[in-house]
Design an enzyme around this catalytic site. Structure first.
Site, PDB file in Angstrom:
ATOM      1  N   ALA A  20       5.097   3.247   3.671  1.00 33.74           N
ATOM      2  CA  ALA A  20       3.994   3.687   4.521  1.00 33.74           C
ATOM      3  C   ALA A  20       4.478   4.067   5.916  1.00 33.74           C
ATOM      4  CB  ALA A  20       2.923   2.603   4.608  1.00 33.74           C
ATOM      5  N   GLY A  77      10.738  -1.538  -7.206  1.00 28.87           N
ATOM      6  CA  GLY A  77      11.263  -1.025  -8.467  1.00 28.87           C
ATOM      7  C   GLY A  77      11.298   0.478  -8.589  1.00 28.87           C
ATOM      8  N   GLY A  78      10.666   1.199  -7.654  1.00 18.77           N
ATOM      9  CA  GLY A  78      10.776   2.654  -7.645  1.00 18.77           C
ATOM     10  C   GLY A  78       9.925   3.378  -8.666  1.00 18.77           C
ATOM     11  N   ARG A 133      -1.181  -6.333 -15.082  1.00 21.02           N
ATOM     12  CA  ARG A 133      -0.269  -7.356 -14.601  1.00 21.02           C
ATOM     13  C   ARG A 133      -0.927  -8.724 -14.459  1.00 21.02           C
ATOM     14  NH1 ARG A 133       3.027  -4.340  -9.685  1.00 21.02           N
ATOM     15  NH2 ARG A 133       4.527  -3.241 -11.001  1.00 21.02           N
ATOM     16  N   HIS A 155       2.149  -8.970  -4.520  1.00 17.90           N
ATOM     17  CA  HIS A 155       1.475  -7.935  -3.711  1.00 17.90           C
ATOM     18  C   HIS A 155       0.129  -8.442  -3.208  1.00 17.90           C
ATOM     19  CE1 HIS A 155       0.882  -3.587  -2.681  1.00 17.90           C
ATOM     20  NE2 HIS A 155      -0.393  -3.941  -2.736  1.00 17.90           N
ATOM     21  N   GLU A 207       0.429  -1.725   2.243  1.00 20.17           N
ATOM     22  CA  GLU A 207       0.005  -3.052   1.811  1.00 20.17           C
ATOM     23  C   GLU A 207      -0.684  -3.845   2.910  1.00 20.17           C
ATOM     24  OE1 GLU A 207       1.782  -7.043  -0.456  1.00 20.17           O
ATOM     25  OE2 GLU A 207       3.135  -5.394   0.051  1.00 20.17           O
ATOM     26  N   ARG A 234      -3.818  -4.713  -8.503  1.00 23.26           N
ATOM     27  CA  ARG A 234      -3.161  -3.412  -8.370  1.00 23.26           C
ATOM     28  C   ARG A 234      -2.460  -3.053  -9.663  1.00 23.26           C
ATOM     29  NH1 ARG A 234       1.866  -1.775  -7.530  1.00 23.26           N
ATOM     30  NH2 ARG A 234       2.699  -3.779  -6.825  1.00 23.26           N
ATOM     31  N   ILE A 262       3.310   2.765  -4.476  1.00 22.09           N
ATOM     32  CA  ILE A 262       4.061   3.760  -3.696  1.00 22.09           C
ATOM     33  C   ILE A 262       3.179   4.950  -3.327  1.00 22.09           C
ATOM     34  CG2 ILE A 262       6.142   5.159  -3.526  1.00 22.09           C
ATOM     35  CD1 ILE A 262       7.503   3.355  -5.516  1.00 22.09           C
TER      36      ILE A 262
END
Length: 530
Positions: free
Chosen positions: A79, A111-112, A355, A466, A495, A505, A511
């Site tokens: 961000a 983790g991209g 998740r 997160h 975040e 999330r 991202i």
């Protein structure tokens, strides 16, 4: 005039009095109590029960500013870097400060994985992975957060995700892997792996510095200055500390808070989500994720929301809690046929579950259920966005376990071999039949049966990951005060904000949230009048 009974008359008088009292109280609060104690020189802060607040209320504004910048960005992750890159691209003089000695925060160890309905290479279409749309992404976003999200914010992210991804590729040189995966909670193949969040962080920093943005590390913001109790009063600047020296930076156009979440602040997360109180939880975050910028913003009137929504990452290293490359494989792989099993060898949930559902299914196994495992085959590695080099490194460090047969893999993991063999054979059958009678997982043609070795496993267990809650913003990334009004010249992204993800999330939405809203904040801050 129509006659009123005594009762009706008294009722109307009471209603009028209540309205007047309500309006009077609101105005009074706006101009005195809620915005704190205004000193002779105009400094003020909300009287909140946060460390140092009583002292802060009596502090006068700086008599002189040590430095002046147009746009001050706090934080250097996704961000912060995207905000700096966009603001600098639009002509603003930008300074980025970060309290850590290295840039990138949580983002650089991320983790991209990036959710977008498309990319400049059109990988999803070329790989025949089905259809997707912005509308579908928005619906998954909202449903994944149990409809607690602000739809206007979700719309900004979903609509801006592809352009932001292509911007990082074209302008910053980011390299994404030539595949698209379907992650838990998503109804389409839309997650683009890059291997590491550093790919995007470095691309954004490159853009920012190319356009003149300056970076100052090991520089901690210790206060936000705002002039007085008038709701239209803008943020003036920040007090910062570097190397034991305290200085004050004046802003001319805007301050952008992009400092991340508060997962590492044990008290703060416990106050908002008592289930996560105490320091016995593992955490994926870097040490600086402590949330003080949220408290500073609250002290000058900012509102927050969803602070009790804190996510666990179900695939973290069971021993350390870190989110390394092997910990990303369980997240990337559900759309390619990976299987989650207990240490007894049985599946315990749909691999395409969200998740939070996966995490609590693990925790419900009890302490004796730690760890669970992800099972995958050699054939899946590139398709789920992995590389041979990553697997070799994971094997070297003991994070991956490999064997030529499922039975041998089970023995190496301490799992009953007959149970794991039966589980994988049943799962292969479900893929062939196109139906999962155990957990109702949607079966797709991209899922690969595990019939050919070698086979791999990676142990996993939930760790705090997160914060979905934070500062309230609008679709322009402006910070909103406790009365629903914009705090002039104060922006936030990533975040540190709340309202985007709701109660949960979906993985790979972080991202684009950070980058899209970072760009939004940067663009709007750069437009502010000096």
């Amino acid at each position: 005039m129509e006659n009123l009974s005594d009762v009706e008359l008294r009722q109307n008088q009471d209603d009028d009095a209540n309205k007047a009292e309500s309006i009077g109280r609101r105005n009074f609060l706006k101009t005195s109590l809620v915005v704190g104690l205004t000193t002779a020189s105009g400094a003020f802060a909300l009287n909140m029960a946060t460390p140092g607040t009583a002292e802060a209320i009596s502090r006068p504004l700086p008599q002189k500013w040590d430095e002046t910048v147009e746009v001050l960005v706090v934080g250097s992750g996704f961000a912060g870097n995207s905000a700096a890159a966009q603001a600098a691209t639009d002509g603003a003089k930008v300074l980025v400060v970060d309290k850590m000695r290295t840039y990138g925060g949580n983002s650089i160890i991320n983790g991209g994985v990036y959710a977008s309905v498309d990319d400049k290479f059109h990988y999803r279409e070329k790989l025949n992975l089905g259809k997707d749309s912005v509308a579908q992404h928005i619906e998954d976003f909202l449903k994944g957060g149990d409809y607690f999200s602000n739809p206007a914010l979700v719309k900004v992210v979903a609509e801006g995700a592809t352009d932001a991804l292509n911007w990082m590729i074209d302008e910053g040189g980011a390299v994404i892997r030539p595949t698209v995966v379907r992650a838990g909670g998503h109804t389409a193949y839309r997650t683009h792996p890059a291997g590491s969040g550093s790919i995007y962080v470095n691309a954004l920093k490159k853009i920012a510095e190319k356009h003149g943005a300056k970076y100052r590390l090991a520089t901690e913001v210790t206060w936000i200055w705002r002039a007085d109790a008038d709701p239209q009063s803008p943020v003036l600047g920040a007090e910062v500390k570097k190397g034991g020296k305290t200085t004050n930076i004046k802003i001319e156009k805007g301050m952008i808070i992009a400092s991340g979440g508060f997962s590492r602040d044990v008290k703060m997360r416990g106050d908002h989500y008592p289930f996560l109180a105490g320091d016995n939880w593992l955490c994926t975050n870097h040490k600086g994720a402590t949330g003080e910028m949220i408290r500073f913003a609250q002290a000058v009137g900012a509102d927050t929301l969803h602070m009790n929504f804190i996510q666990l990452y179900p695939y973290a290293d069971p021993e350390t809690g870190i989110l390394d490359s092997p910990a990303v494989y369980p997240f990337n792989g559900p759309g390619n046929g990976i299987v989650y099993v207990t240490n007894k060898g049985k599946r315990f949930i749909s691999e395409l579950a969200r998740r939070d559902h996966v995490s609590f299914a693990q925790l419900n196994l009890g302490p004796q259920g730690k760890p669970t495992y992800t099972i995958f085959s050699d054939e899946m590695i590139e398709k789920l966005g992995g590389t041979r080099q990553e697997v070799d490194a994971g094997l070297k460090h003991g994070r991956f376990i490999v064997a030529d047969t499922i039975a041998e893999l089970a023995v190496k993991c301490g799992i009953p071999a007959d149970v794991l063999v039966d589980t994988i054979e049943k799962h292969n059958q479900y893929l062939a039949e196109g139906k999962d009678p155990e957990f109702g997982k949607p079966i797709t043609k991209a899922m690969i049966p595990m019939t050919k070795g070698p086979f791999y496993s990676v142990p996993q267990w939930p760790a705090i990951h997160h914060c979905m809650g934070g500062l309230r913003i609008n679709d322009k990334a402006q910070v909103i005060d406790v009365f629903g009004e914009v705090i002039p010249k104060l922006y936030a992204a990533g975040e540190v904000t709340g309202g985007v993800h709701g109660s949960n999330r979906l993985g790979s939405n972080a991202i684009p949230d950070c980058v899209v809203f970072g760009r939004t904040a940067g663009k709007n801050a750069a437009k502010e009048k000096v």
